[in-house]
Enzyme design. Sequence first.
Site, PDB file in Angstrom:
ATOM      1  N   GLY A 118      54.559  13.873  34.032  1.00  0.00           N
ATOM      2  CA  GLY A 118      53.588  14.966  33.981  1.00  0.00           C
ATOM      3  C   GLY A 118      52.574  14.770  32.859  1.00  0.00           C
ATOM      4  N   HIS A 170      50.253  15.056  20.513  1.00  0.00           N
ATOM      5  CA  HIS A 170      49.283  15.932  21.181  1.00  0.00           C
ATOM      6  C   HIS A 170      48.825  17.022  20.195  1.00  0.00           C
ATOM      7  CE1 HIS A 170      47.315  18.064  24.410  1.00  0.00           C
ATOM      8  NE2 HIS A 170      47.873  19.173  23.973  1.00  0.00           N
TER       9      HIS A 170
HETATM   10  C1  GAR Z   1      45.001  13.088  17.989  1.00  0.00           C
HETATM   11  O1  GAR Z   1      44.792  14.373  17.479  1.00  0.00           O
HETATM   12  C2  GAR Z   1      45.856  13.133  19.240  1.00  0.00           C
HETATM   13  O2  GAR Z   1      46.804  14.156  19.236  1.00  0.00           O
HETATM   14  C3  GAR Z   1      44.798  13.389  20.291  1.00  0.00           C
HETATM   15  O3  GAR Z   1      43.744  12.561  19.928  1.00  0.00           O
HETATM   16  C4  GAR Z   1      43.706  12.467  18.504  1.00  0.00           C
HETATM   17  C5  GAR Z   1      43.580  11.014  18.134  1.00  0.00           C
HETATM   18  O4  GAR Z   1      43.233  10.865  16.800  1.00  0.00           O
HETATM   19  N1  GAR Z   1      45.326  13.128  21.581  1.00  0.00           N
HETATM   20  C6  GAR Z   1      45.050  13.890  22.650  1.00  0.00           C
HETATM   21  O5  GAR Z   1      44.282  14.813  22.632  1.00  0.00           O
HETATM   22  C7  GAR Z   1      45.790  13.471  23.911  1.00  0.00           C
HETATM   23  N2  GAR Z   1      45.803  14.533  24.840  1.00  0.00           N
HETATM   24  P1  GAR Z   1      43.223   9.423  16.119  1.00  0.00           P
HETATM   25  O6  GAR Z   1      42.515   8.474  17.092  1.00  0.00           O
HETATM   26  O7  GAR Z   1      42.454   9.591  14.862  1.00  0.00           O
HETATM   27  O8  GAR Z   1      44.652   9.017  15.892  1.00  0.00           O
END
Ligand code: GAR
EC number: 2.1.2.2
Length: 203
Positions: free
Chosen positions: A144, A110
Site C-alpha cells: 500500500g 514519511h
Molecule cells: C522527507 O521529509 C521524507 O519524509 C519525505 O521527503 C523528505 C525527503 O527529505 N518523503 C515523502 O514525502 C514520501 N512520501 P530529504 O531528501 O532531505 O531526506
Amino acid sequence: MTDPLRLVVLVSGSGSNLQALIDAATDPGAPFRVVAVGADRDGTLGLERAVGNGIPTFVCRVPDYTTRADWDEALARLISDAAPDLVVSAGFMKVLGPTVLARHRVINTHPALLPSFPGAHGVRDAMAHGVRVTGCTCHWVDAGVDTGAIIDQRAVRIEDDDTVETLHERIKVLERDMLVEVVRALAQHRTWQGPDGLSSGRE
Ligand code: GAR
C-alpha cells in the site's frame, strides 16, 4: 563482532536523511553502513552526497521502461547487485513495486503521523486539514501507500506562522534522528520480529 548491516538508500531529492545515515555510519563501531544509493532521477543533491562520500550510485527512471513492472524488475536487480540487508526509502517519491518488495526488506520515512496524511504531500495535507500536531513516521513498506507496520514516530507542533516549508524543515530535524535510531536498533537486534516491536510483518 557481527558485520555492519548493509543498507541501500533510495532517494529522489536533497537527501538530508541519507546524509544523516552516512554521518552516523562513520562512527567507530556503527552497526550499519550505506553500501549504495539509488534514485529515480538524475542530478539530485542526494546523489551528489553519495558520490561525495564515495558511495556507489544507480539511477532507475520510470520513463526509461516500457511498463511499470519492467521498472520494478530493473530496480529490484540494481538493489540486489549491492546485496543489502535492508533498503531505506528516504524521500524516494515512487511507490515500490511487488518485485522489489518480494526480494527486499524495506523501511520508509514519511513526514506525517501515519495513518494520517499518507502520500506525496504529507506536510501540506496536514496543514490543510488544520491539525495542530503532526510529525514523522518510520514504517515497514508493504504493497500500500504508507500503510505498512509503524516502527517509530516523532511529533511536531504546528505554529500559527508556519508555512509548508518551515514546518517540513522542523519535521526533518526530528525525522533524521528517528531514522538513524531506527536503523541502529534494527542493525543491533536483527530479529526483524519479536518483543522489541520492530517486526516487519513479513515473516
Ligand atoms: C522527507 O521529509 C521524507 O519524509 C519525505 O521527503 C523528505 C525527503 O527529505 N518523503 C515523502 O514525502 C514520501 N512520501 P530529504 O531528501 O532531505 O531526506
